[in-house]
Enzyme design. Structure first.
Site, PDB file in Angstrom:
ATOM      1  N   LYS A 112      46.076  -1.220 -24.504  1.00  8.60           N
ATOM      2  CA  LYS A 112      45.754  -1.419 -23.116  1.00  8.60           C
ATOM      3  C   LYS A 112      44.546  -1.642 -22.738  1.00  8.60           C
ATOM      4  O   LYS A 112      44.205  -2.383 -21.755  1.00  8.60           O
ATOM      5  CB  LYS A 112      46.392  -0.106 -22.331  1.00  8.60           C
ATOM      6  CG  LYS A 112      47.946   0.012 -21.798  1.00  8.60           C
ATOM      7  CD  LYS A 112      48.153   0.916 -20.912  1.00  8.60           C
ATOM      8  CE  LYS A 112      49.781   0.868 -20.382  1.00  8.60           C
ATOM      9  NZ  LYS A 112      50.261   1.895 -19.762  1.00  8.60           N
ATOM     10  N   LYS A 195      57.594  -7.327 -25.769  1.00 12.21           N
ATOM     11  CA  LYS A 195      58.197  -6.442 -24.716  1.00 12.21           C
ATOM     12  C   LYS A 195      58.699  -7.065 -23.485  1.00 12.21           C
ATOM     13  O   LYS A 195      57.649  -7.467 -22.840  1.00 12.21           O
ATOM     14  CB  LYS A 195      57.911  -4.928 -24.745  1.00 12.21           C
ATOM     15  CG  LYS A 195      58.923  -3.943 -25.227  1.00 12.21           C
ATOM     16  CD  LYS A 195      58.342  -2.570 -25.147  1.00 12.21           C
ATOM     17  CE  LYS A 195      58.333  -2.087 -23.591  1.00 12.21           C
ATOM     18  NZ  LYS A 195      58.257  -0.687 -23.451  1.00 12.21           N
ATOM     19  N   LYS A 198      57.180  -5.054 -16.811  1.00  8.38           N
ATOM     20  CA  LYS A 198      56.847  -5.156 -15.363  1.00  8.38           C
ATOM     21  C   LYS A 198      55.773  -5.906 -15.132  1.00  8.38           C
ATOM     22  O   LYS A 198      55.557  -6.654 -14.186  1.00  8.38           O
ATOM     23  CB  LYS A 198      56.978  -3.831 -14.689  1.00  8.38           C
ATOM     24  CG  LYS A 198      57.745  -2.757 -15.128  1.00  8.38           C
ATOM     25  CD  LYS A 198      57.430  -1.326 -14.625  1.00  8.38           C
ATOM     26  CE  LYS A 198      58.332  -0.502 -15.117  1.00  8.38           C
ATOM     27  NZ  LYS A 198      58.165   0.850 -14.486  1.00  8.38           N
TER      28      LYS A 198
END
Ligand code: TRP
Length: 331
Positions: A112, A195, A198
């Site tokens: 991240k 993946k 969102k």
């Protein structure tokens, strides 16, 4: 100690097919087998910037999604993380038993933050400690999580072990992961190696739980495919085909082999048509119930309040014992 389930979803952005198949759908059956606590993890959400109104709305949306997917507030506890102070209280205590070396191994933090680590918040770094606190505040024994959260759950077990060893007791059970079926890794419809997420900037990459039939159909039609003839499962050579097979198999509750048996000789266009019909059939009752529920904010909030009281009572009792173990004066 009785078996107890704890799991949670972050109230950020749109809930999608991956959240449904990989998490929430699996919880429904567990309600009859275990005592279940399902949290909307708003404290985790603010580890990255959130607009207050969006966070409130997303918290209610996740709650509506839980209920629409079949989580029954009469059987299970549904509540927002921030309403029970034990989560942050215990996160601090556990943080004092977590070596930095363990946190530095967390791949999600590394992915991240990339090269921009100095700008990441302490909260983002401590995210897995908060997750351990979520689980351990209830002394939960089983935690349904997706493949991507396995490392965080391992860490929760390590932290529980470190606490137990330091205070020479076995207060915390070591929580077991429950990882299920072919749906634990639902990938993006635009890139079978990523993946479904969102936060992907392309809405075509995911099926949202708020998408209508038309949108679902369009997204499957546009889903990335490949030039190989027929439909076959091969994660490395055919990631997109394999992802669509996984989705089909999870939605229809049949094995991958059965899907390949039925569609192996067909082309992508036929397979996608069947897949989109199946997805629409399964998702539209959920979508419409979610919409109905969201019209009644007072009902949603009442569910959350009731859950917060129940969760709070369990956690408060445990926190008293934990404070005693740690050596805080009880007043
Ligand atoms: N980190 C989890 C995710 O992003 C959400 C989560 C927070 C969670 N606390 C948890 C999951 C405790 C299971 C148990 O998916």
């Amino acid at each position: 100690m009785a078996d107890r389930i704890f799991s949670g979803v972050q109230p950020t952005g749109n809930l999608h097919l991956g959240n449904y198949l990989g998490a929430i759908r699996n919880w429904v059956g567990m309600q009859n087998q275990y005592e279940c606590i399902f949290c909307v993890v708003d404290l985790h959400a603010i580890t990255v910037p959130q607009k207050p109104d969006d966070l409130r709305q997303a918290t209610r949306e996740v709650t509506a999604a839980y209920i629409a997917c079949g989580v029954d507030p009469k059987k299970s506890i549904i509540f927002p993380q921030s309403s029970v102070s034990a989560h942050s209280d215990l996160a601090w205590i556990l943080g004092c038993h977590t070596p930095l070396g363990w946190l530095n191994r967390m791949t999600q933090f590394k992915e991240k933050t990339g090269k921009n680590r100095d700008n990441a918040s302490l909260g983002l770094y401590g995210y897995p400690v908060l997750m351990a606190a979520d689980i351990l505040a209830y002394r939960a024994t089983h935690v349904p999580v997706g493949e991507d959260q396995k490392q965080h759950l391992e860490l929760a077990r390590d932290i529980a072990g470190a606490f137990n060893r330091y205070y020479e007791n076995d207060y915390f059970p070591l929580p077991e992961p429950l990882i299920q079926g072919p749906a634990t890794r639902i990938m993006s419809l635009r890139d079978g190696t990523k993946k479904m997420s969102k936060s992907d900037e392309s809405d075509y990459s995911r099926i949202n739980l708020t998408d209508d039939a038309e949108a679902i159909d369009l997204k499957f039609r546009k889903a990335k495919s490949d030039m190989v003839e027929g439909i076959s499962y091969d994660e490395s050579a055919r990631p997109e085909a394999s992802n669509l097979i996984n989705i089909f198999s999870a939605l229809a509750n049949v094995s991958r082999e059965a899907v390949v048996n039925d569609y192996g000789a067909r082309n992508f266009s036929d397979f996608k048509k069947a897949l989109s019909a199946l997805a629409i059939e399964q998702l539209s009752p959920i979508t419409s119930l979610m919409r109905e529920l969201l019209k009644d904010v007072s009902y949603i909030d009442a569910v959350l309040k009731d859950g917060a009281e129940k969760a709070g009572a369990i956690a408060a009792k445990n926190m008293k014992q934990i404070h005693e173990i740690v050596g805080f004066v009880q007043l």
